[in-house]
Design a protein around this motif. Structure first.
Motif, PDB file in Angstrom:
ATOM      1  N   GLU A 128       0.877  -1.118   0.077  1.00 38.99           N
ATOM      2  CA  GLU A 128       0.089  -0.084  -0.211  1.00 38.99           C
ATOM      3  C   GLU A 128       0.910   1.198  -0.070  1.00 38.99           C
ATOM      4  O   GLU A 128       0.601   2.310  -0.665  1.00 38.99           O
ATOM      5  CB  GLU A 128      -0.843  -0.019   1.155  1.00 38.99           C
ATOM      6  N   VAL A 129       1.890   1.202   0.752  1.00 41.39           N
ATOM      7  CA  VAL A 129       2.903   2.416   0.732  1.00 41.39           C
ATOM      8  C   VAL A 129       4.233   1.609   0.508  1.00 41.39           C
ATOM      9  O   VAL A 129       4.548   0.758   1.404  1.00 41.39           O
ATOM     10  CB  VAL A 129       2.903   2.980   2.055  1.00 41.39           C
ATOM     11  N   SER A 172      -4.153   5.337   1.168  1.00 41.57           N
ATOM     12  CA  SER A 172      -4.082   4.268  -0.008  1.00 41.57           C
ATOM     13  C   SER A 172      -5.054   3.212  -0.234  1.00 41.57           C
ATOM     14  O   SER A 172      -5.523   3.014  -1.351  1.00 41.57           O
ATOM     15  CB  SER A 172      -2.550   3.767   0.368  1.00 41.57           C
ATOM     16  N   ARG A 173      -5.566   2.690   0.853  1.00 43.04           N
ATOM     17  CA  ARG A 173      -6.627   1.815   0.757  1.00 43.04           C
ATOM     18  C   ARG A 173      -8.117   2.398   0.296  1.00 43.04           C
ATOM     19  O   ARG A 173      -8.833   1.992  -0.606  1.00 43.04           O
ATOM     20  CB  ARG A 173      -6.886   1.162   2.109  1.00 43.04           C
ATOM     21  N   GLU A 215      -7.926   5.236  -1.700  1.00 43.56           N
ATOM     22  CA  GLU A 215      -7.993   5.625  -3.093  1.00 43.56           C
ATOM     23  C   GLU A 215      -8.080   4.160  -3.982  1.00 43.56           C
ATOM     24  O   GLU A 215      -8.669   4.203  -4.914  1.00 43.56           O
ATOM     25  CB  GLU A 215      -6.690   6.111  -3.187  1.00 43.56           C
ATOM     26  N   ASP A 216      -7.763   3.010  -3.662  1.00 46.44           N
ATOM     27  CA  ASP A 216      -7.919   1.907  -4.165  1.00 46.44           C
ATOM     28  C   ASP A 216      -9.309   1.342  -4.410  1.00 46.44           C
ATOM     29  O   ASP A 216      -9.807   0.953  -5.474  1.00 46.44           O
ATOM     30  CB  ASP A 216      -6.952   0.611  -3.545  1.00 46.44           C
ATOM     31  N   ARG A 238      -4.747   0.703 -10.201  1.00 47.56           N
ATOM     32  CA  ARG A 238      -4.029   1.416  -9.092  1.00 47.56           C
ATOM     33  C   ARG A 238      -3.507   2.688  -9.878  1.00 47.56           C
ATOM     34  O   ARG A 238      -2.327   2.432 -10.487  1.00 47.56           O
ATOM     35  CB  ARG A 238      -2.803   0.739  -8.214  1.00 47.56           C
ATOM     36  N   ASN A 285       0.304   5.831  -6.930  1.00 49.57           N
ATOM     37  CA  ASN A 285       1.240   5.005  -5.985  1.00 49.57           C
ATOM     38  C   ASN A 285       1.619   5.807  -4.727  1.00 49.57           C
ATOM     39  O   ASN A 285       1.788   6.955  -5.059  1.00 49.57           O
ATOM     40  CB  ASN A 285       2.431   4.534  -6.731  1.00 49.57           C
ATOM     41  N   PHE A 286       1.337   5.148  -3.630  1.00 48.51           N
ATOM     42  CA  PHE A 286       1.865   6.104  -2.459  1.00 48.51           C
ATOM     43  C   PHE A 286       3.426   5.346  -1.992  1.00 48.51           C
ATOM     44  O   PHE A 286       3.638   4.328  -1.907  1.00 48.51           O
ATOM     45  CB  PHE A 286       1.000   5.569  -1.242  1.00 48.51           C
TER      46      PHE A 286
END
Length: 338
Positions: free
Chosen positions: A214-215, A254-255, A257-258, A264, A267-268
């Motif tokens: 995720e990151v 990030s989650r 955004e997904d 995707r 990208n974080f």
């Protein structure tokens, strides 16, 4: 006696007298009657039956053909469908599924579903129906993607569930049509079924993007330059530590955004290096956490100045990841002007 024999010989009668004469005449007449009697006519005794005259069918007129089509149309329209809620076409010819390439596709049932997802961090599950046209069409592409990802060494497993046999399992995961492809992380399904092209390459890209962390951590100038010269949208957070409350908020953003995108698109990243922060035009002396969004399509950097909370960060990313649409007025018709 001798005289009678002589007289009989002269008269041409047999020596046996009148009785012999009668027998001789009867034999001769019988032989003549047999010889003169015609043979029986077999065709007369067993006459061949006449074939009935064939009815001559008149040629159909265009009007009658149109009438037949109109009468037959409701029959084809009202043909029963195996499942009204399904999105498949079972009346089409099902493509052949090549099972030789399914060595990397795991068959899951209710008995091993939970234990397998608990053992693997990233799992893709195809809920299919054997009679579904689109399920059968996806099967060889899905198997090819599984083989490619296995050869690539990506830590993700591709599995399948026969939803017609495991109805409760499919119902528990909201499966309403076939095929439904879901992505699971740590046993929890992500809220983005696969809606992309049913090809091996498209599925490999989708799975690869979903399988990255995720990151991602950035610690060197080389890694930072690869992000800057890459494609898409990147979000970089300059933190005091890679773990902690701020890191958790960034992962939650990030989650979020997904959940709102098929692929995707963003990208974080996170870093604690001042040199990396400088490349993203972040002041190393500024208060941390700092966050910036890089839209490489527009070649634009946007600094986030709000509260460091997941929901607010996700909204900031959503508002700035899509490039602005501009209109240009063209007066010429040359190809170079378009």
């Amino acid at each position: 006696m001798s005289q009678s024999l002589e007289r009989a010989a002269e008269a041409g009668r047999p020596a046996g007298g009148d009785a012999d004469v009668r027998r001789t005449r009867f034999k001769v007449s019988a032989d003549l009657s047999i010889a003169s009697t015609p043979l029986p006519n077999t065709y007369a005794l067993y006459p061949t039956p006449r074939r009935p005259a064939m009815a001559v069918m008149p040629m159909p007129t265009p009007r009658s053909l149109i009438l037949l089509l109109l009468l037959a149309t409701p029959f084809f329209i009202l043909l029963p469908h195996p499942s009204a809620a399904s999105v498949s076409h079972p009346d089409l010819i099902l493509p052949k599924v090549v099972n030789d390439n399914e060595a990397h596709v795991v068959v899951l049932t209710a008995a091993n579903f939970s234990s397998f997802l608990a053992a693997r961090r990233h799992v893709v599950v195809d809920f299919y129906a054997p009679w579904c046209y689109w399920s059968c069409k996806l099967a060889p592409k899905y198997a090819a993607a599984a083989s490619h990802l296995a050869d690539k060494g990506l830590d993700v497993a591709l599995a399948k569930v026969d939803a017609t046999q495991e109805r409760q399992l499919a119902r528990a995961h909201g499966v309403e049509g076939y095929p439904t492809v879901l992505f699971f992380v740590d046993g929890v399904p992500r809220h983005y079924p696969y809606y992309g092209e049913r090809t091996k390459d498209a599925m490999v890209v989708w799975v690869s993007q979903r399988s990255v962390p995720e990151v991602q951590n950035v610690s060197t100038i080389y890694e930072a330059e690869k992000i800057i010269t890459g494609h898409g949208v990147a979000v970089l957070a300059f933190l005091d530590s890679r773990s902690g409350a701020h890191g958790d908020e960034l992962a939650a953003a990030s989650r979020l955004e997904d959940m709102n995108s098929l692929y995707r698109a963003v990208n974080f990243y996170q870093t604690t290096s001042p040199d990396v922060a400088k490349l993203f035009h972040i002041d190393p002396e500024a208060k941390r956490p700092s966050l910036v969004l890089l839209n490489k399509q527009e070649e634009k950097l946007t600094l986030y100045d709000g509260e460091f909370r997941a929901s607010l960060i996700a909204k900031f990313v959503s508002d700035n990841k899509i490039p602005l649409i501009t209109y240009h007025h063209h007066t010429g018709s040359r190809l170079s002007d378009i």
